[in-house]
Design an enzyme around this catalytic site. Structure first.
Site, PDB file in Angstrom:
ATOM      1  N   VAL A 265    -128.444 -37.077 -21.404  1.00  0.00           N
ATOM      2  CA  VAL A 265    -129.761 -36.543 -21.067  1.00  0.00           C
ATOM      3  C   VAL A 265    -129.573 -35.908 -19.694  1.00  0.00           C
ATOM      4  O   VAL A 265    -129.455 -36.596 -18.693  1.00  0.00           O
ATOM      5  CB  VAL A 265    -130.833 -37.653 -21.050  1.00  0.00           C
ATOM      6  CG1 VAL A 265    -132.185 -37.084 -20.670  1.00  0.00           C
ATOM      7  CG2 VAL A 265    -130.905 -38.349 -22.411  1.00  0.00           C
ATOM      8  N   GLY A 266    -129.510 -34.579 -19.663  1.00  0.00           N
ATOM      9  CA  GLY A 266    -128.976 -33.824 -18.535  1.00  0.00           C
ATOM     10  C   GLY A 266    -129.751 -33.829 -17.238  1.00  0.00           C
ATOM     11  O   GLY A 266    -130.208 -32.768 -16.792  1.00  0.00           O
ATOM     12  N   CYS A 267    -129.849 -34.969 -16.575  1.00  0.00           N
ATOM     13  CA  CYS A 267    -130.558 -35.038 -15.288  1.00  0.00           C
ATOM     14  C   CYS A 267    -129.836 -34.267 -14.192  1.00  0.00           C
ATOM     15  O   CYS A 267    -130.466 -33.878 -13.198  1.00  0.00           O
ATOM     16  CB  CYS A 267    -130.769 -36.489 -14.865  1.00  0.00           C
ATOM     17  SG  CYS A 267    -129.282 -37.491 -14.808  1.00  0.00           S
ATOM     18  N   HIS A 268    -128.547 -33.989 -14.367  1.00  0.00           N
ATOM     19  CA  HIS A 268    -127.815 -33.199 -13.371  1.00  0.00           C
ATOM     20  C   HIS A 268    -128.295 -31.749 -13.335  1.00  0.00           C
ATOM     21  O   HIS A 268    -128.004 -31.029 -12.392  1.00  0.00           O
ATOM     22  CB  HIS A 268    -126.307 -33.265 -13.646  1.00  0.00           C
ATOM     23  CG  HIS A 268    -125.919 -32.743 -15.000  1.00  0.00           C
ATOM     24  ND1 HIS A 268    -126.046 -33.500 -16.143  1.00  0.00           N
ATOM     25  CD2 HIS A 268    -125.422 -31.548 -15.389  1.00  0.00           C
ATOM     26  CE1 HIS A 268    -125.635 -32.791 -17.183  1.00  0.00           C
ATOM     27  NE2 HIS A 268    -125.253 -31.598 -16.746  1.00  0.00           N
ATOM     28  N   ARG A 269    -129.067 -31.342 -14.311  1.00  0.00           N
ATOM     29  CA  ARG A 269    -129.535 -29.959 -14.415  1.00  0.00           C
ATOM     30  C   ARG A 269    -130.831 -29.702 -13.648  1.00  0.00           C
ATOM     31  O   ARG A 269    -131.431 -28.643 -13.799  1.00  0.00           O
ATOM     32  CB  ARG A 269    -129.719 -29.591 -15.887  1.00  0.00           C
ATOM     33  CG  ARG A 269    -128.420 -29.677 -16.674  1.00  0.00           C
ATOM     34  CD  ARG A 269    -128.607 -29.355 -18.138  1.00  0.00           C
ATOM     35  NE  ARG A 269    -127.350 -29.550 -18.841  1.00  0.00           N
ATOM     36  CZ  ARG A 269    -127.239 -30.170 -20.004  1.00  0.00           C
ATOM     37  NH1 ARG A 269    -128.312 -30.643 -20.614  1.00  0.00           N
ATOM     38  NH2 ARG A 269    -126.061 -30.300 -20.570  1.00  0.00           N
TER      39      ARG A 269
END
Length: 169
Positions: A132-136
Site C-alpha cells: 500500500v504505497g505510502c511512499h508515494r
C-alpha cells in the site's frame, strides 16, 4: 497482530534491496509488512510459517524489486484502523506505481480537505508499506517530510527512485 497470549502469526521473510522484509497474514489477507529497522524485524525470533498467500506476496515483492511488477494483487487487511485511517489507506492504495500525491491532494481525494496533519498520521500508520504505497505521498512542494518504515527517509528515497518519482531532496 498477535498479542502475547495468542498464537504466533503466520509469517514469511523476504530479502530486498532495502534489507529484510517480514510479512504476516493468514490464508485470506496480508496483515502487515515490516522493513528492517536498525537491524531488526518485529518477529525475528519466530520461525517462518508461510501461507500460500504470504508466498504469493513474497514473490510479487521480489518481482517489484526486480523491476518486473508495478502493481500488487494480494489482499491487504486494511480493516484494523479507524474509519479515517481506513479511508486514507484506501486512498494510498489508489495511487499508481510511479505517481505521487501531496498530503493535501490525498486529503481532497478522500473528502478530507484541510486534514493534512491527520492524513500524515494515518499514512504513517499504514500496516503494509510498499504493498500500500505510502511512499508515494510527498509534501506539496515535493519534499519528503518523513517515513515511518524501515530506516525512514533513506528507505522512502530508495522507493521513490525505484519508481522514478521525482522529489525535492
Amino acid at each position: 497482530m498477535s498479542s502475547p497470549t495468542s498464537l504466533p502469526p503466520n509469517l514469511i521473510r523476504v530479502d530486498s534491496p532495502l534489507g529484510g522484509l517480514e510479512l504476516t497474514g493468514d490464508d485470506t489477507e496480508i496483515w502487515s509488512l515490516a522493513i528492517v529497522r536498525n537491524g531488526h524485524l518485529p518477529f525475528e525470533g519466530l520461525p517462518e510459517a508461510p501461507t500460500p498467500l504470504l508466498r504469493r506476496a513474497a514473490q510479487q515483492l521480489t518481482e517489484y524489486f526486480a523491476g518486473d511488477r508495478v502493481a500488487f494483487d494480494v489482499p491487504v487487511r486494511l480493516s484494523r484502523g479507524t474509519e479515517f485511517q481506513r479511508s486514507v489507506w484506501q486512498g494510498l492504495a489508489a495511487i499508481p506505481y510511479g505517481d505521487h500525491l501531496s498530503y493535501g491532494e490525498l486529503g481532497r481525494s478522500i473528502g478530507k480537505s484541510g486534514a493534512g496533519r491527520a492524513i500524515g498520521g494515518a499514512v504513517g500508520a499504514n500496516p503494509a508499506p510498499i504493498l500500500v504505497g505510502c511512499h508515494r505521498v510527498l509534501a506539496s512542494n515535493g519534499r519528503i517530510t518523513g517515513f515511518s518504515a524501515g530506516e525512514g527517509i533513506p528507505t522512502k528515497q530508495w522507493l521513490l527512485r525505484h519508481e522514478g518519482i521525482e522529489y525535492v531532496g
